[in-house]
Design an enzyme around this catalytic site. Sequence first.
Site, PDB file in Angstrom:
ATOM      1  N   ASP A 195       0.833  -1.201   0.000  1.00 26.55           N
ATOM      2  CA  ASP A 195       0.000   0.000   0.000  1.00 26.55           C
ATOM      3  C   ASP A 195       0.869   1.252   0.000  1.00 26.55           C
ATOM      4  OD1 ASP A 195      -2.659  -0.764  -0.053  1.00 26.55           O
ATOM      5  OD2 ASP A 195      -2.841  -0.948   2.114  1.00 26.55           O
ATOM      6  N   GLU A 237      -5.549   3.725  -3.426  1.00 26.44           N
ATOM      7  CA  GLU A 237      -6.982   3.812  -3.192  1.00 26.44           C
ATOM      8  C   GLU A 237      -7.636   4.843  -4.099  1.00 26.44           C
ATOM      9  OE1 GLU A 237      -6.989   2.688   1.602  1.00 26.44           O
ATOM     10  OE2 GLU A 237      -7.982   4.506   0.894  1.00 26.44           O
ATOM     11  N   GLU A 283     -13.860  -3.304  -1.445  1.00 28.02           N
ATOM     12  CA  GLU A 283     -14.012  -3.372   0.010  1.00 28.02           C
ATOM     13  C   GLU A 283     -15.381  -2.909   0.473  1.00 28.02           C
ATOM     14  OE1 GLU A 283     -11.859  -2.082   4.215  1.00 28.02           O
ATOM     15  OE2 GLU A 283     -10.814  -1.749   2.318  1.00 28.02           O
TER      16      GLU A 283
END
Length: 256
Positions: free
Chosen positions: A82, A114, A181
């Site tokens: 990430d 993201e 998610e």
Amino acid sequence: MAITTQQLIQWKQQGRAIVALTAWDYVIAQLIDAAGVDLILVGDSMAVVLGYKTTLPITLEEMLHHAKAVCRGVKQALVVVDLPFLTYQQSISQAMQSAGLVLKETGAQAVKLEGGYPAMVETIGRLVEAGIPVMGHVGLTPQSVHQLGLRQQGKTQATAEKIFNEAIALEQAGVFSIVLEHIPADLAMQITQKLTIPTIGIGAGIHCDGQVLVTSDVLGLAEKHPPFAKAYTNLRETISEAVQDYASEVRDRQFP
């Protein structure tokens, strides 16, 4: 042979489910890799083991430090790291530098970013053009916790369409996979059927091409589990009992 991004795409075509877990240290990485996990995410969910309340405080330096340890323990799994909050959103050049450091310094094969809004899609496109494999992430994006909260996303028609369109845009930008998610299972199924790249679900139902969980949740180490997680054992209790037994033996002079 080590697993590649292209293998994940082939597995989607073959209908082979992809197994993913998180790791932040050498020991856990070595154990879950040897147990047959396909993809290991060095997630900014590492915040929980560092005592942070959200993922926002995690720094790139912390991610690099832990990703190096993870990569030293992995022989087979694909390792994805990430990029932390505000290490890629400010500009394409910032994202390029952060992602480049991850690949150059850790031995990981890919990064995860993201969001699927237009500026992020452009950034991801440039990273892919530069030869940096990128995994996307839509739905509940924890780095936007103060904006979105931690509730399920995509429950209305408008928000579901937004997430669906973001996923399509990310595939067109060149991501090799997308994390979905905490979205409704039917939305995750629609996205999974539409895309030619694999979807990895976390709280997104059974129809994704793979599943990922935070390893501390799987092992029963976390104080509080998200609603979609499952503990397969209770190491929190096991560790507590072992330490109490050790302490008792030391105090009673039974050990060593």
